[in-house]
Scaffold this motif. Structure first.
Motif, PDB file in Angstrom:
ATOM      1  N   TRP A 453       0.853  -1.175   0.000  1.00 30.04           N
ATOM      2  CA  TRP A 453       0.000   0.000   0.000  1.00 30.04           C
ATOM      3  C   TRP A 453       0.894   1.232   0.000  1.00 30.04           C
ATOM      4  CZ3 TRP A 453      -0.270  -3.854   3.620  1.00 30.04           C
ATOM      5  CH2 TRP A 453       0.386  -3.635   4.827  1.00 30.04           C
ATOM      6  N   ALA A 454       0.293   2.365  -0.245  1.00 32.06           N
ATOM      7  CA  ALA A 454       1.063   3.600  -0.372  1.00 32.06           C
ATOM      8  C   ALA A 454       1.772   3.913   0.940  1.00 32.06           C
ATOM      9  CB  ALA A 454       0.138   4.753  -0.763  1.00 32.06           C
ATOM     10  N   GLY A 698       5.875   6.311  -7.299  1.00 33.41           N
ATOM     11  CA  GLY A 698       4.967   7.401  -7.654  1.00 33.41           C
ATOM     12  C   GLY A 698       5.393   8.071  -8.941  1.00 33.41           C
TER      13      GLY A 698
END
Length: 741
Positions: A453-454, A698
């Protein structure tokens, strides 16, 4: 004297013995009546068209008329190259000019750069009456042929079979393409590779109590494995012979095109300092001694109150004491001998200094649940109350658990993992499932990246560290839901993170070792034999990895260009046998004169756009430059590089070539910080380099400006992005031709 008009100041000072003095000041000027200057670019690329300008200046007081010779020749053989560059002898010999007094005139010579790499010398000579002048300068010609690489990557687990396909290799629409090599790299025995990163724990330069605990815990866990898994002990002896503190990058890696000497990371690439007196932490004998030394240093650091300071000699810290208790509890899970008397004293300190003085106020104000949750989890790690001296009653623990659960929605994923395990151990299964499911609801699962997850905001906080969060989630899942398929994805993400990075955190390394050993023991993945089969066209190769020797890094199949059959080798088939996770990458190296029409990337990607930057009233406006658009001399052009990384990576290099007819707006190299991304920007004659010590997952956009300073049509090859730690991960943008008029 300088060639240009120069004014000189002449001062004369006189001093007598009786201290009388005098000063006089005169000015004079030196003037070169006839002066010729060629304006050349820093370089040219094969295929460029440029208009070279020669300026003739007259600094005298009379008009001058004369003739100019323009020459291009080979510096070694002195061969005349004017015809090769599209210039006739008649058009460059005895070219007439007239220049007024105090003025100048321009002569232009349009050239077409041939397919010829190397230095060319430009010599210009002008004569007018009794005056003459000349200038000779070197002009490098760079290759127009681009060396590019495409890569495909796959993660494989027990019995997986993956196809790595290169559609561009199978296509035959580029007659200028030359296949250079195809490299297939297999990385297996990945857990052993994680252990290989441990030696830096021993000589970590900052001797904090936290580092002492992680040294004790890591060496203790590893030592416990040696007795149960003899092949791991044998493998560790090989690791102990390493000469450098860090894992060295492999210098002759065929996937690494940029020389390491040109990067700011040469020392890290070599593995750190050679010849250091490193303790071989993975040697089975030395590991036990290292663990005992760390324990003695921890015992010496404990204060009379029972607390532990961050640094020996400092006042005790409640958080550091709790962290030490956490480490001891993890060691108990692997039968590592833990000093019970030290632990009981530390729990007494936590009761007196933390619970009695602060918890009531926290609960009243509804804040600071992070440490409360952590404390209760650590208590639940110990087998029974004898380890805490009974200083926390069942009512105390229930009260803390209710407070943490009341605020569970505001917990970070790591804290939710602590809370879920504490709830499950308190027989609150429904509440535990509710909290743990909320962690996994935001997770993504990708066949190559794993489950992740981020990263959390404010990742520097102790309860927000991304690596620790993934590792502990794996640990919690192993206990709560051992059959959840996503456990394999968490392992995959952690191992991929190690593949792309060097963990510069003792905490992260210790946490991953702790979680992975729990997972591997349950899965039967420690000390096992692995195989990976590779097939591409007629070539088949079987890699076998025995458990007692680490050979999992940089096992390759290299096919040279003359052996590549694009039709049969454009698809590489890899198949995994045995327990564990392996990474397979295929990298195709080729060169071409054809500009790529589209960006190409798998794990990374990079795109490039150009904008003309001009002033519209009181505002600066960016106008996109489409293919075929022209810019004028003096125009400012903004270059925007958009890069994307699917996974965080350390030590990443981006090179962006510059057109020969453009000059950088700012020639200053240095460190930059923008949009949460730090990098070192290096400006060179032919392009710009960007070095990222840390590239988070990202998308990011980098901007810099150039200015058009020469007429012509100039080729700009694609920008290339590559990981230096794992050079098989690379990407490039589309190419471009820019026209200046």
């Amino acid at each position: 004297v300088p060639d240009s008009v120069t004014e000189w100041n002449v001062w004369v000072h006189a001093l007598t013995r009786d201290l009388r003095s005098g000063t006089t000041h005169k000015t004079t000027a030196s003037v070169k009546e006839l002066m010729v200057r060629p304006y050349l670019p820093r370089f040219l690329r094969e295929g460029d068209r440029a208009t070279l300008k020669v300026v003739v200046n007259n600094a005298g007081d009379k008009d001058l008329s004369g003739h100019l010779d323009f020459e291009l020749f080979d510096p070694d053989t002195e061969e005349d190259l004017r015809e090769v560059f599209g210039l006739g002898t008649d058009a460059t010999t005895g070219v007439p000019f007239t220049v007024e007094a105090g003025g100048g005139t321009d002569l232009t010579f349009p050239i077409a750069t041939p397919v010829r790499v190397g230095p060319v010398v430009c010599r210009v000579t002008a004569r007018a009456g009794d005056y003459s002048d000349g200038e000779q300068r070197s002009l490098p010609v760079l290759p127009g042929r681009m060396h590019l690489m495409q890569s495909r990557f796959a993660s494989l687990r027990d019995g997986d079979r993956r196809d790595l396909h290169f559609a561009d290799m199978a296509a035959s629409d580029d007659p200028s393409r030359i296949d250079e090599q195809l490299v297939v790299t297999i990385d297996a025995q990945l857990f052993y590779g994680v252990l290989n990163a441990l030696p830096y724990l021993v000589d970590y330069p900052y001797k904090s109590v936290e580092q002492l605990m992680n040294r004790f815990l890591s060496t203790g866990i590893v030592t416990s494995l040696f007795d149960r898994y003899p092949p791991i002990a044998e493998m560790a002896r090989g690791f102990a012979a390493r000469e450098t503190q860090f894992e060295a990058w492999e210098d002759p890696d065929p996937n690494r095109k940029l020389l390491l000497e040109e990067t700011p990371w040469l020392r890290r690439a070599e593995g750190g300092h050679k010849g250091d007196n490193l303790i071989r932490v993975l040697d089975p004998v030395v590991a036990l001694a290292t663990r005992d030394i760390a324990l003695k240093q921890l015992r010496d650091a404990q204060t009379s109150s029972g607390g532990f300071p961050w640094k020996p000699g400092c006042p005790p810290s409640t958080y550091m004491t709790l962290y030490i208790l956490h480490g001891f509890s993890k060691g108990l899970e692997f039968d590592v001998d833990a000093p019970k008397n030290m632990i009981v004293r530390a729990w007494g300190y936590m009761r007196d200094e933390y619970y009695d003085d602060h918890i009531d106020e926290m609960m009243e104000k509804g804040c600071c649940w992070e440490t409360v949750t952590f404390l209760n989890y650590v208590l639940s790690n110990y087998p029974d109350d004898s380890w805490s001296g009974g200083v926390f009653s069942d009512d105390d623990r229930t009260r803390m658990l209710d407070f943490s659960f009341k605020h569970w929605r505001r917990h970070s994923p790591l804290l939710k993992g602590y809370l879920a395990l504490t709830l499950a151990r308190a027989d609150r299964e429904d509440d535990a499932r509710l909290v743990f499911d909320s962690i996994m609801d935001s997770a993504k699962t990708d066949p190559d990246l794993g489950t992740y997850w981020a990263p959390e905001d404010r990742a520097w906080l102790w309860y927000n560290d991304t690596i620790e969060t993934h590792a502990f989630t794996l640990r919690a899942m192993t206990e709560l839901y051992p059959d959840d398929e996503r456990r394999h994805g968490l392992v995959q993400w952690l191992l991929l993170n190690k593949h792309l990075n060097h963990w510069s955190s003792t905490r992260a390394t210790a946490e991953v070792i702790y979680a992975l050993i729990h997972y591997l023991e349950r899965e039967g993945g420690l000390g096992v034999r692995e195989t990976v089969d590779v097939k591409m066209g007629p070539i088949e190769r079987a890699f076998v990895f025995e458990p007692d020797a680490y050979t999992g890094a940089h096992n390759r199949v290299i096919v040279s260009g003359d052996e590549i059959d694009p039709q049969t080798m454009s698809t590489v088939i890899v198949e995994k046998g045995g327990k564990g996770t392996a990474f397979a990458s295929a990298t195709w190296h080729f060169s071409t004169e054809k500009m790529p029409d589209e960006a190409e990337g798998d794990f990374f990607s990079v795109t490039r756009r150009y904008f003309r930057r001009h002033n519209d009233g009181d505002q600066w406006v960016l106008t996109p430059l489409a293919s075929g658009d022209r810019v004028e001399l003096g125009d400012q052009v903004e270059v925007q590089l958009s890069i994307r990384a699917k996974h965080a990576a350390e030590f990443v290099h981006l090179r962006d070539p510059r057109g020969a007819g453009f000059e950088p707006e700012s020639p200053v190299s240095g460190y930059r910080w923008n949009q949460g991304l730090g990098h070192y920007r290096e400006i060179r004659d032919s392009g710009a380099n960007f070095f990222f010590a840390w590239l988070p997952a990202g998308e990011y956009t980098l901007r810099y400006r150039v200015r058009a300073n020469m007429e012509g049509t100039f080729k700009v090859g694609p920008a290339v992005l590559q990981s230096m730690y794992a050079p098989e991960f690379a990407a490039y943008s589309s190419g471009r031709s820019l026209e200046v008029e």
